[in-house]
Design a protein around this motif. Structure first.
Motif, PDB file in Angstrom:
ATOM      1  N   ASN A  78     -45.187   0.301  28.931  1.00 50.43           N
ATOM      2  CA  ASN A  78     -45.084   0.851  30.278  1.00 50.43           C
ATOM      3  C   ASN A  78     -43.651   1.178  30.697  1.00 50.43           C
ATOM      4  OD1 ASN A  78     -44.216  -1.742  30.400  1.00 50.43           O
ATOM      5  ND2 ASN A  78     -45.157  -2.212  32.373  1.00 50.43           N
ATOM      6  N   LEU A  79     -42.697   1.153  29.765  1.00 43.89           N
ATOM      7  CA  LEU A  79     -41.311   1.444  30.110  1.00 43.89           C
ATOM      8  C   LEU A  79     -41.028   2.938  29.997  1.00 43.89           C
ATOM      9  CD1 LEU A  79     -39.515  -1.435  28.200  1.00 43.89           C
ATOM     10  CD2 LEU A  79     -40.086  -1.324  30.607  1.00 43.89           C
ATOM     11  N   SER A  80     -40.104   3.429  30.809  1.00 41.52           N
ATOM     12  CA  SER A  80     -39.696   4.832  30.736  1.00 41.52           C
ATOM     13  C   SER A  80     -38.207   4.932  31.035  1.00 41.52           C
ATOM     14  CB  SER A  80     -40.492   5.666  31.736  1.00 41.52           C
ATOM     15  OG  SER A  80     -40.213   5.228  33.040  1.00 41.52           O
ATOM     16  N   LEU A  81     -37.648   6.138  30.918  1.00 44.67           N
ATOM     17  CA  LEU A  81     -36.220   6.336  31.128  1.00 44.67           C
ATOM     18  C   LEU A  81     -35.897   6.542  32.612  1.00 44.67           C
ATOM     19  CD1 LEU A  81     -35.398   8.815  28.277  1.00 44.67           C
ATOM     20  CD2 LEU A  81     -34.665   6.463  28.450  1.00 44.67           C
ATOM     21  N   VAL A  82     -34.790   5.934  33.048  1.00 40.79           N
ATOM     22  CA  VAL A  82     -34.308   6.124  34.410  1.00 40.79           C
ATOM     23  C   VAL A  82     -32.793   5.975  34.381  1.00 40.79           C
ATOM     24  CG1 VAL A  82     -34.210   5.119  36.725  1.00 40.79           C
ATOM     25  CG2 VAL A  82     -36.375   5.251  35.533  1.00 40.79           C
ATOM     26  N   HIS A  83     -32.135   6.699  35.249  1.00 36.42           N
ATOM     27  CA  HIS A  83     -30.694   6.538  35.380  1.00 36.42           C
ATOM     28  C   HIS A  83     -30.385   6.582  36.865  1.00 36.42           C
ATOM     29  CE1 HIS A  83     -26.521   6.604  34.550  1.00 36.42           C
ATOM     30  NE2 HIS A  83     -26.354   7.751  35.165  1.00 36.42           N
ATOM     31  N   SER A  84     -29.712   5.575  37.399  1.00 35.72           N
ATOM     32  CA  SER A  84     -29.545   5.528  38.851  1.00 35.72           C
ATOM     33  C   SER A  84     -28.166   5.061  39.279  1.00 35.72           C
ATOM     34  CB  SER A  84     -30.594   4.604  39.446  1.00 35.72           C
ATOM     35  OG  SER A  84     -30.454   3.319  38.887  1.00 35.72           O
ATOM     36  N   ASN A  85     -27.111   5.504  38.599  1.00 36.34           N
ATOM     37  CA  ASN A  85     -25.796   5.062  39.048  1.00 36.34           C
ATOM     38  C   ASN A  85     -24.975   6.198  39.649  1.00 36.34           C
ATOM     39  OD1 ASN A  85     -24.933   6.471  36.841  1.00 36.34           O
ATOM     40  ND2 ASN A  85     -23.811   4.788  35.904  1.00 36.34           N
ATOM     41  N   TYR A  86     -25.640   7.233  40.165  1.00 32.33           N
ATOM     42  CA  TYR A  86     -24.934   8.326  40.813  1.00 32.33           C
ATOM     43  C   TYR A  86     -24.840   8.053  42.308  1.00 32.33           C
ATOM     44  CZ  TYR A  86     -23.695  12.859  42.602  1.00 32.33           C
ATOM     45  OH  TYR A  86     -23.062  13.861  43.248  1.00 32.33           O
ATOM     46  N   LYS A  87     -23.647   8.208  42.877  1.00 37.36           N
ATOM     47  CA  LYS A  87     -23.489   8.016  44.311  1.00 37.36           C
ATOM     48  C   LYS A  87     -22.377   8.928  44.808  1.00 37.36           C
ATOM     49  CE  LYS A  87     -23.154   4.511  47.832  1.00 37.36           C
ATOM     50  NZ  LYS A  87     -23.071   3.106  48.131  1.00 37.36           N
ATOM     51  N   ASP A  88     -22.623   9.636  45.869  1.00 34.66           N
ATOM     52  CA  ASP A  88     -21.656  10.552  46.463  1.00 34.66           C
ATOM     53  C   ASP A  88     -21.338  10.060  47.866  1.00 34.66           C
ATOM     54  OD1 ASP A  88     -20.094  12.612  47.309  1.00 34.66           O
ATOM     55  OD2 ASP A  88     -21.629  14.164  47.109  1.00 34.66           O
ATOM     56  N   ASN A  89     -20.127   9.563  48.065  1.00 34.67           N
ATOM     57  CA  ASN A  89     -19.750   8.969  49.349  1.00 34.67           C
ATOM     58  C   ASN A  89     -19.107   9.958  50.316  1.00 34.67           C
ATOM     59  OD1 ASN A  89     -20.604   6.402  48.608  1.00 34.67           O
ATOM     60  ND2 ASN A  89     -18.686   5.992  47.548  1.00 34.67           N
ATOM     61  N   SER A  91     -20.297  13.020  51.501  1.00 35.71           N
ATOM     62  CA  SER A  91     -21.187  14.036  52.066  1.00 35.71           C
ATOM     63  C   SER A  91     -21.755  13.567  53.391  1.00 35.71           C
ATOM     64  CB  SER A  91     -22.359  14.289  51.113  1.00 35.71           C
ATOM     65  OG  SER A  91     -21.887  14.733  49.879  1.00 35.71           O
ATOM     66  N   ASN A  92     -22.136  14.552  54.188  1.00 40.06           N
ATOM     67  CA  ASN A  92     -22.856  14.168  55.396  1.00 40.06           C
ATOM     68  C   ASN A  92     -24.265  13.745  54.984  1.00 40.06           C
ATOM     69  OD1 ASN A  92     -24.538  16.444  55.153  1.00 40.06           O
ATOM     70  ND2 ASN A  92     -23.174  17.697  56.405  1.00 40.06           N
ATOM     71  N   LEU A  93     -25.006  13.189  55.901  1.00 44.05           N
ATOM     72  CA  LEU A  93     -26.315  12.617  55.581  1.00 44.05           C
ATOM     73  C   LEU A  93     -27.264  13.639  54.977  1.00 44.05           C
ATOM     74  CD1 LEU A  93     -28.128  10.173  55.592  1.00 44.05           C
ATOM     75  CD2 LEU A  93     -28.764  10.715  57.941  1.00 44.05           C
ATOM     76  N   GLN A  94     -27.347  14.835  55.574  1.00 44.31           N
ATOM     77  CA  GLN A  94     -28.258  15.857  55.053  1.00 44.31           C
ATOM     78  C   GLN A  94     -27.880  16.260  53.633  1.00 44.31           C
ATOM     79  OE1 GLN A  94     -31.036  16.988  56.350  1.00 44.31           O
ATOM     80  NE2 GLN A  94     -31.414  18.366  54.650  1.00 44.31           N
ATOM     81  N   LYS A  95     -26.601  16.480  53.424  1.00 47.65           N
ATOM     82  CA  LYS A  95     -26.125  16.870  52.091  1.00 47.65           C
ATOM     83  C   LYS A  95     -26.388  15.741  51.092  1.00 47.65           C
ATOM     84  CE  LYS A  95     -23.762  19.408  49.180  1.00 47.65           C
ATOM     85  NZ  LYS A  95     -24.342  20.558  48.551  1.00 47.65           N
ATOM     86  N   GLU A  96     -26.187  14.512  51.527  1.00 47.57           N
ATOM     87  CA  GLU A  96     -26.415  13.358  50.663  1.00 47.57           C
ATOM     88  C   GLU A  96     -27.888  13.253  50.268  1.00 47.57           C
ATOM     89  OE1 GLU A  96     -25.817   8.548  50.837  1.00 47.57           O
ATOM     90  OE2 GLU A  96     -24.387   9.825  51.887  1.00 47.57           O
ATOM     91  N   ILE A  97     -28.774  13.495  51.216  1.00 39.49           N
ATOM     92  CA  ILE A  97     -30.208  13.437  50.920  1.00 39.49           C
ATOM     93  C   ILE A  97     -30.588  14.543  49.933  1.00 39.49           C
ATOM     94  CG2 ILE A  97     -32.508  13.786  51.914  1.00 39.49           C
ATOM     95  CD1 ILE A  97     -31.427  12.335  54.424  1.00 39.49           C
ATOM     96  N   GLU A  98     -30.063  15.748  50.159  1.00 41.88           N
ATOM     97  CA  GLU A  98     -30.335  16.859  49.235  1.00 41.88           C
ATOM     98  C   GLU A  98     -29.813  16.551  47.836  1.00 41.88           C
ATOM     99  OE1 GLU A  98     -28.659  20.342  51.031  1.00 41.88           O
ATOM    100  OE2 GLU A  98     -30.087  20.312  52.700  1.00 41.88           O
ATOM    101  N   THR A  99     -28.618  15.988  47.778  1.00 41.72           N
ATOM    102  CA  THR A  99     -28.023  15.635  46.487  1.00 41.72           C
ATOM    103  C   THR A  99     -28.860  14.568  45.788  1.00 41.72           C
ATOM    104  OG1 THR A  99     -25.815  16.169  47.305  1.00 41.72           O
ATOM    105  CG2 THR A  99     -25.936  14.781  45.353  1.00 41.72           C
ATOM    106  N   GLN A 100     -29.288  13.559  46.538  1.00 43.29           N
ATOM    107  CA  GLN A 100     -30.116  12.507  45.949  1.00 43.29           C
ATOM    108  C   GLN A 100     -31.434  13.072  45.430  1.00 43.29           C
ATOM    109  OE1 GLN A 100     -30.441   9.489  48.982  1.00 43.29           O
ATOM    110  NE2 GLN A 100     -28.439   8.620  48.519  1.00 43.29           N
ATOM    111  N   ASP A 101     -32.005  13.999  46.186  1.00 45.03           N
ATOM    112  CA  ASP A 101     -33.239  14.636  45.732  1.00 45.03           C
ATOM    113  C   ASP A 101     -33.006  15.397  44.435  1.00 45.03           C
ATOM    114  OD1 ASP A 101     -34.633  13.623  47.885  1.00 45.03           O
ATOM    115  OD2 ASP A 101     -34.629  15.514  49.029  1.00 45.03           O
ATOM    116  N   SER A 102     -31.909  16.146  44.382  1.00 48.24           N
ATOM    117  CA  SER A 102     -31.595  16.909  43.168  1.00 48.24           C
ATOM    118  C   SER A 102     -31.355  15.984  41.987  1.00 48.24           C
ATOM    119  CB  SER A 102     -30.370  17.800  43.386  1.00 48.24           C
ATOM    120  OG  SER A 102     -30.661  18.829  44.299  1.00 48.24           O
ATOM    121  N   VAL A 103     -30.615  14.911  42.224  1.00 48.92           N
ATOM    122  CA  VAL A 103     -30.350  13.950  41.147  1.00 48.92           C
ATOM    123  C   VAL A 103     -31.655  13.324  40.668  1.00 48.92           C
ATOM    124  CG1 VAL A 103     -29.270  11.712  40.620  1.00 48.92           C
ATOM    125  CG2 VAL A 103     -27.970  13.482  41.817  1.00 48.92           C
ATOM    126  N   GLN A 104     -32.517  12.989  41.614  1.00 52.77           N
ATOM    127  CA  GLN A 104     -33.809  12.405  41.260  1.00 52.77           C
ATOM    128  C   GLN A 104     -34.633  13.388  40.422  1.00 52.77           C
ATOM    129  OE1 GLN A 104     -36.144  11.216  44.655  1.00 52.77           O
ATOM    130  NE2 GLN A 104     -37.066   9.538  43.504  1.00 52.77           N
TER     131      GLN A 104
END
Length: 169
Positions: A78-89, A91-104
């Motif tokens: 049941n294991l799969s690949l994930v990478h979650s160490n990207y963070k952009d400090n 950006s404004n909130l909207q830009k940060e949410i868009e970036t997180q969505d794109s990274v996801q």
């Protein structure tokens, strides 16, 4: 090789080993177990480490092989690949949410790549290994590594563009 010499030769790349294990196994616990298992194996073979040109490449290869074995085992089905160490400090909130969505989305697209391409993306783009090191770790020719990386990036780019076009339309 004494304990201090061993620690000096293997500790500098401890975080890279963990990140590769976490990328392949997803679970923090599984990655910690894999890292611990790898260091135990390295300790048992500490007298042979001087036979290798780069202990780091040897350790990364061992990590890759151990993780792939775990993924192939029944208990890790049941294991799969994930990478979650990207963070952009910065950006404004909207830009940060868009970036997180794109990274996801990119992370999801990476999980859909063939195993070899996933590993090459991890080693080159995330861990920032040189092509020569990746060739040794994966036992591939330089051209094969470059082609696989190019194909992986092209696939991700195409699917990401399709995703954005879908969201805009």
């Amino acid at each position: 090789m004494n304990q201090q010499a061993f620690l000096n030769s293997v500790m500098p790349f401890k975080d890279k080993v963990f990140r590769l294990a976490k990328r392949l196994l997803v679970s923090q616990d599984e990655a910690e177990d894999a890292t611990q298992e790898l260091y135990l194996k390295l300790w048992k073979n500490k007298n042979k480490l001087s036979d290798y040109k780069t202990v780091e490449a040897y350790a990364m290869t061992m990590t890759k092989n151990y993780c792939l074995d775990r993924l192939k085992s029944k208990q890790a089905s049941n294991l799969s690949l994930v990478h979650s160490n990207y963070k952009d400090n910065h950006s404004n909130l909207q830009k940060e949410i868009e970036t997180q969505d794109s990274v996801q989305i990119v992370h999801q697209l990476i999980t859909e790549l063939p195993e070899q391409q996933r590993m090459i993306i991890q080693l080159r783009d995330i861990e920032e290994y040189e092509f020569e090191e990746i060739e040794k770790m994966l036992q591939m020719k330089a051209t094969a590594v470059r082609v696989a990386l190019s194909r992986a990036r092209k696939t991700i780019r195409k699917k990401l563009q399709e995703q954005h076009a879908y969201q805009l339309g």
